[in-house]
Design an enzyme around this catalytic site. Sequence first.
Site, PDB file in Angstrom:
ATOM      1  N   LYS A 247       0.863  -1.184   0.000  1.00 38.65           N
ATOM      2  CA  LYS A 247       0.000   0.000   0.000  1.00 38.65           C
ATOM      3  C   LYS A 247       0.894   1.227   0.000  1.00 38.65           C
ATOM      4  O   LYS A 247       1.641   1.457   0.945  1.00 38.65           O
ATOM      5  CB  LYS A 247      -0.907  -0.012   1.237  1.00 38.65           C
ATOM      6  CG  LYS A 247      -1.709   1.274   1.443  1.00 38.65           C
ATOM      7  CD  LYS A 247      -2.659   1.191   2.652  1.00 38.65           C
ATOM      8  CE  LYS A 247      -3.330   2.539   2.929  1.00 38.65           C
ATOM      9  NZ  LYS A 247      -4.227   2.526   4.103  1.00 38.65           N
ATOM     10  N   ASP A 252      -2.906  10.101   2.991  1.00 38.18           N
ATOM     11  CA  ASP A 252      -4.280   9.664   3.241  1.00 38.18           C
ATOM     12  C   ASP A 252      -4.990  10.708   4.093  1.00 38.18           C
ATOM     13  O   ASP A 252      -4.881  10.707   5.316  1.00 38.18           O
ATOM     14  CB  ASP A 252      -4.274   8.296   3.956  1.00 38.18           C
ATOM     15  CG  ASP A 252      -5.692   7.801   4.232  1.00 38.18           C
ATOM     16  OD1 ASP A 252      -6.649   8.377   3.676  1.00 38.18           O
ATOM     17  OD2 ASP A 252      -5.824   6.823   5.003  1.00 38.18           O
ATOM     18  N   LYS A 259     -10.497  12.740   7.604  1.00 35.71           N
ATOM     19  CA  LYS A 259      -9.978  12.420   8.938  1.00 35.71           C
ATOM     20  C   LYS A 259     -10.033  13.668   9.822  1.00 35.71           C
ATOM     21  O   LYS A 259      -9.791  14.774   9.335  1.00 35.71           O
ATOM     22  CB  LYS A 259      -8.507  11.970   8.837  1.00 35.71           C
ATOM     23  CG  LYS A 259      -8.317  10.571   8.303  1.00 35.71           C
ATOM     24  CD  LYS A 259      -6.843  10.187   8.333  1.00 35.71           C
ATOM     25  CE  LYS A 259      -6.623   8.827   7.688  1.00 35.71           C
ATOM     26  NZ  LYS A 259      -7.184   7.708   8.454  1.00 35.71           N
ATOM     27  N   ASP A 270       1.384   6.574   5.322  1.00 34.15           N
ATOM     28  CA  ASP A 270       0.488   5.571   4.758  1.00 34.15           C
ATOM     29  C   ASP A 270       1.095   4.920   3.499  1.00 34.15           C
ATOM     30  O   ASP A 270       0.506   4.023   2.911  1.00 34.15           O
ATOM     31  CB  ASP A 270      -0.870   6.216   4.445  1.00 34.15           C
ATOM     32  CG  ASP A 270      -2.032   5.261   4.685  1.00 34.15           C
ATOM     33  OD1 ASP A 270      -1.850   4.274   5.413  1.00 34.15           O
ATOM     34  OD2 ASP A 270      -3.113   5.501   4.110  1.00 34.15           O
ATOM     35  N   ASP A 329     -12.337   6.707   3.636  1.00 29.24           N
ATOM     36  CA  ASP A 329     -11.087   6.550   4.390  1.00 29.24           C
ATOM     37  C   ASP A 329     -10.640   5.084   4.431  1.00 29.24           C
ATOM     38  O   ASP A 329      -9.527   4.787   4.837  1.00 29.24           O
ATOM     39  CB  ASP A 329     -11.276   7.102   5.811  1.00 29.24           C
ATOM     40  CG  ASP A 329      -9.954   7.375   6.506  1.00 29.24           C
ATOM     41  OD1 ASP A 329      -8.907   7.336   5.825  1.00 29.24           O
ATOM     42  OD2 ASP A 329      -9.970   7.622   7.730  1.00 29.24           O
ATOM     43  N   GLU A 331      -9.600   3.398   2.088  1.00 30.25           N
ATOM     44  CA  GLU A 331      -9.132   3.471   0.698  1.00 30.25           C
ATOM     45  C   GLU A 331      -8.030   2.458   0.397  1.00 30.25           C
ATOM     46  O   GLU A 331      -7.874   2.029  -0.744  1.00 30.25           O
ATOM     47  CB  GLU A 331      -8.631   4.893   0.394  1.00 30.25           C
ATOM     48  CG  GLU A 331      -7.174   5.197   0.806  1.00 30.25           C
ATOM     49  CD  GLU A 331      -6.900   5.039   2.292  1.00 30.25           C
ATOM     50  OE1 GLU A 331      -7.842   5.164   3.087  1.00 30.25           O
ATOM     51  OE2 GLU A 331      -5.736   4.763   2.655  1.00 30.25           O
ATOM     52  N   ARG A 333      -7.687  -0.653   1.138  1.00 30.71           N
ATOM     53  CA  ARG A 333      -8.187  -1.957   0.663  1.00 30.71           C
ATOM     54  C   ARG A 333      -8.671  -1.860  -0.784  1.00 30.71           C
ATOM     55  O   ARG A 333      -8.624  -2.837  -1.514  1.00 30.71           O
ATOM     56  CB  ARG A 333      -9.285  -2.468   1.605  1.00 30.71           C
ATOM     57  CG  ARG A 333     -10.488  -1.592   1.694  1.00 30.71           C
ATOM     58  CD  ARG A 333     -11.373  -1.907   2.886  1.00 30.71           C
ATOM     59  NE  ARG A 333     -10.832  -1.388   4.139  1.00 30.71           N
ATOM     60  CZ  ARG A 333     -11.387  -1.561   5.327  1.00 30.71           C
ATOM     61  NH1 ARG A 333     -12.514  -2.242   5.420  1.00 30.71           N
ATOM     62  NH2 ARG A 333     -10.843  -1.068   6.413  1.00 30.71           N
TER      63      ARG A 333
HETATM   64  N1  BES Z   1      -4.335   4.601   6.688  1.00 33.73           N
HETATM   65  C1  BES Z   1      -5.426   4.308   7.533  1.00 33.73           C
HETATM   66  C2  BES Z   1      -5.083   3.345   8.672  1.00 33.73           C
HETATM   67  C3  BES Z   1      -4.103   3.843   9.705  1.00 33.73           C
HETATM   68  C4  BES Z   1      -4.564   4.390  10.880  1.00 33.73           C
HETATM   69  C5  BES Z   1      -2.761   3.677   9.538  1.00 33.73           C
HETATM   70  C6  BES Z   1      -3.683   4.806  11.839  1.00 33.73           C
HETATM   71  C7  BES Z   1      -1.863   4.104  10.496  1.00 33.73           C
HETATM   72  C8  BES Z   1      -2.331   4.657  11.651  1.00 33.73           C
HETATM   73  C9  BES Z   1      -6.568   3.676   6.736  1.00 33.73           C
HETATM   74  O1  BES Z   1      -6.657   4.074   5.416  1.00 33.73           O
HETATM   75  C10 BES Z   1      -7.832   4.071   7.415  1.00 33.73           C
HETATM   76  O2  BES Z   1      -8.092   5.232   7.481  1.00 33.73           O
HETATM   77  N2  BES Z   1      -8.571   3.093   7.885  1.00 33.73           N
HETATM   78  C11 BES Z   1      -9.777   3.353   8.582  1.00 33.73           C
HETATM   79  C12 BES Z   1     -10.762   2.288   8.176  1.00 33.73           C
HETATM   80  C13 BES Z   1     -12.176   2.576   8.623  1.00 33.73           C
HETATM   81  C14 BES Z   1     -12.730   3.749   7.867  1.00 33.73           C
HETATM   82  C15 BES Z   1     -13.019   1.351   8.370  1.00 33.73           C
HETATM   83  C16 BES Z   1      -9.504   3.273  10.076  1.00 33.73           C
HETATM   84  O3  BES Z   1      -8.668   2.482  10.496  1.00 33.73           O
HETATM   85  O4  BES Z   1     -10.088   4.064  10.816  1.00 33.73           O
HETATM   86 ZN    ZN Z   2      -4.858   4.660   4.517  1.00 33.44          ZN
HETATM   87 ZN    ZN Z   3      -7.776   5.864   5.123  1.00 34.45          ZN
END
Ligand code: BES
Ligand code: ZN
Ligand code: ZN
Length: 487
Positions: A247, A252, A259, A270, A329, A331, A333
């Site tokens: 990834k 992000d 966010k 990210d 968010d 994204e 996946r």
């Molecule tokens: N890049 C983030 C995950 C992340 C969070 C990485 C904290 C490093 C530190 C990912 O894209 C994300 O935002 N995931 C969301 C998923 C949710 C919307 C289902 C998350 O983890 O909140």
């Molecule tokens: Zn992300």
């Molecule tokens: Zn994200």
Amino acid sequence: MNFNITLDKIEDIKADLEIIVVVGGDLGHGFVKDRDVLEKVGFEGKHEQLCLLAEKGRLYVGCENLCSNDFRAVTAVAVRSLDGMKFSSAKIATYASNPQCTEVLRGMVEGLVLGSYKFQHYKSKKEQPALQEITISFQEYHGYEIDSQKCGGIISSALILADATNYTRDIVNMAPDDCYPEIMGHMAMELAAQNNLDCTILNVDDLKKEKMGALLAVARASRHEPRLIHLVHKPKDPVAVVSLVGKGLTYDSGGLSLKPADYMVTMKADKSGGSAILGIMKAVSQLNIPVEVHGFVGAVENMIGGDAYKPDDVLISKNGKTIEVRNTDAEGRLVLADVLAYAQQEVQADYIFDLATLTGACVVGVGEYTSGVMGNSELLINNVLYAANKSAGEYATKLSFNRYLGKTLKSQVADISNISNTRYGGAITAAMFLNEFINEENKEKWVHLDIAGPAFVEHAWGENPSGASGAGVRMMTRLIEELANKN
Ligand code: BES
Ligand code: ZN
Ligand code: ZN
């Protein structure tokens, strides 16, 4: 940093400083020359405890066990503690308590290099590190005969792994407007040119031809166009074929499901999975591992704007499955779904691993030091865990799939939803989403690593300074080496 190796005894080597590792709190050992002073100042040799006797030119550091992982951490802590001081050379003895135990030497060398890492790219005044030279004496404190050829091999391998980790740290630490997908592509090309790798970069038109509707949707609102990087290490007569997928979200923001301000900071990291892929490709090539390794990176920026993809959109992914977007968010996946499909189309691999800072839920679940490891094959997961926890000194733990969590990804309007309908088990549901994009014949060949916790470090720990850690580089390279030996 220069490394010298010598058969000379430690006291015959000229250096500003001697680094002495005190193992298991054993202050009574012969090489601890300052027991009285150490006891006076309360140094008990606890793990990562330091005591600098500057006028004597000795730095003591405590280490819990005589093992490579503990040595990696404490030698890094020791070197980091010298930051800002004027010692320009150091010496250290070999702690291989028996001829088989050269892994301790590996930990030590990796720790010294990883501990001297400092990211200074954006500082107007760059400090020249004082410490320029470290001499390792093959004198073994316990009197064992050292196999210097074997030790030499271990040292050069450790240097390659630590250097590749630092290379990945540099990429991740770059600011998002200096390291966007196009730049990541350039970095990959440069890496390929210097390391005898093949490199193909797919641009937007190529990605459209490949029908990567999910990746392209995530990328759409950014002024920086996406790239898909494909690097190949192709040795003669490879014993196995491995595909790695990373990834590479160069930023992000969360997209329209924006966010909150506090959560957005550090999202330059990210791209850690993709950056780790570049580091791993560098290492496997320099180590000349007899495995064909393909590294795929989905380099994309997730932004907002009039052209942004939205919650409620339905995307058509590369493998034809339709995805209902319920949160922009989630994204990573979406990008990985398409890159995994592409990787499987391009290469018939024996093993497929993906690395991603995929979920905050993984960090909540297992803590910020540990990666979550998921997949359909217990055996392959165990191989990954062994390479991480035993060979590379990276914390990793298994999280299990189950059919009930799988059902929470159902969508009313499309084949699958990009988020689950429960707020629990987010690391697993994200991985189970990816599982939907793994072809039937590859189910047991695939393992997903969620590196969201360890990829970016808030407060330095062990061999990791604050900032990017290079998580995944050592563990995956060691894993590929170990898979080569199994075949
Ligand atoms: N890049 C983030 C995950 C992340 C969070 C990485 C904290 C490093 C530190 C990912 O894209 C994300 O935002 N995931 C969301 C998923 C949710 C919307 C289902 C998350 O983890 O909140
Ligand atoms: Zn992300
Ligand atoms: Zn994200």
